[in-house]
Design an enzyme around this catalytic site. Structure first.
Site, PDB file in Angstrom:
ATOM      1  N   GLY A  11       0.849  -1.405  -0.144  1.00 37.81           N
ATOM      2  CA  GLY A  11       0.040   0.031  -0.011  1.00 37.81           C
ATOM      3  C   GLY A  11       0.919   1.428   0.021  1.00 37.81           C
ATOM      4  O   GLY A  11       0.540   2.192  -0.766  1.00 37.81           O
ATOM      5  N   CYS A  12       1.815   1.291   0.696  1.00 37.20           N
ATOM      6  CA  CYS A  12       2.735   2.351   0.922  1.00 37.20           C
ATOM      7  C   CYS A  12       3.417   2.738  -0.398  1.00 37.20           C
ATOM      8  O   CYS A  12       3.727   3.756  -1.046  1.00 37.20           O
ATOM      9  CB  CYS A  12       3.762   2.280   2.024  1.00 37.20           C
ATOM     10  SG  CYS A  12       2.692   2.068   3.654  1.00 37.20           S
ATOM     11  N   THR A  13       3.861   1.495  -1.126  1.00 34.17           N
ATOM     12  CA  THR A  13       4.620   1.642  -2.431  1.00 34.17           C
ATOM     13  C   THR A  13       3.454   2.303  -3.380  1.00 34.17           C
ATOM     14  O   THR A  13       3.982   3.129  -4.088  1.00 34.17           O
ATOM     15  CB  THR A  13       5.036   0.452  -2.722  1.00 34.17           C
ATOM     16  OG1 THR A  13       5.876  -0.238  -1.670  1.00 34.17           O
ATOM     17  CG2 THR A  13       5.846   0.404  -4.081  1.00 34.17           C
TER      18      THR A  13
ATOM     19  N   ALA B 280       3.155   6.033  -2.782  1.00 30.92           N
ATOM     20  CA  ALA B 280       4.420   6.778  -3.021  1.00 30.92           C
ATOM     21  C   ALA B 280       4.547   6.783  -4.695  1.00 30.92           C
ATOM     22  O   ALA B 280       4.846   7.927  -5.175  1.00 30.92           O
ATOM     23  CB  ALA B 280       5.819   6.150  -2.447  1.00 30.92           C
TER      24      ALA B 280
END
Length: 170
Positions: free
Chosen positions: A65-67, A70
């Site tokens: 999710g963070c990738t 970003a």
């Protein structure tokens, strides 16, 4: 062991793991001491002075999710910059983890290594109970004040969400 689990559940239920009142629109934007992915001090006030700034919090570098979040911001970075939006990512990861994340995905914006949680605390961003990682939240700062808050920031389409919010500020 059973008592410890019950205590943790009770603390979570009664909000003893944080649940700080979110920063309200119009509040002064926090400028805590921060360290970037290179281990260098990052002056948030100087970044805010350049124009509208997105400060987004994410749980952990290089997770799915963070990738997505970003990379959404990376892929739209030129158009966000064209709209005079600075971008700063923040998580409790170490300097080394933030550097690897930035290099692996060619992220063109600084990542704050908020290992001690002081930046999250200044923005009133809670930690996810028990695991102690930052909740996903986004803030737009304009003229040194909080101009927009999203306590449930998106992962995919994060840039579109930010662009729409910034357009509404004008």
């Amino acid at each position: 062991m059973k008592r410890a689990i019950l205590t943790l559940l009770a603390m979570t239920f009664f909000g003893l793991f944080g649940n700080a009142a979110p920063l309200e629109v119009g509040s002064p934007a926090p400028t805590p001491a921060a360290i970037d992915q290179d281990g260098k001090p990052l002056d948030l006030a100087a970044i805010y002075a350049k124009g509208v700034t997105l400060v987004y919090f994410y749980p952990k570098a290089d997770t799915p999710g963070c990738t997505k979040q970003a990379c959404s911001l990376r892929d739209s970075y030129a158009s966000l910059g064209g709209a005079s939006i600075q971008v700063v990512g923040v998580s409790k990861d170490t300097v080394e983890a933030q550097k690897k994340f930035q290099e692996k995905y060619n992220l063109p914006f600084p990542l704050i290594a908020d290992h001690d949680g002081k930046v999250a605390e200044a923005f009133h961003v809670d930690l996810i109970p028990v695991v102690g990682i930052t909740q996903r939240q986004s803030f737009l700062v304009k003229d040194g004040k909080i101009a927009w808050v999203n306590p449930k920031a998106k992962t995919e389409g994060a840039a579109d969400e930010v662009r729409q919010a910034a357009a509404a500020l004008k």
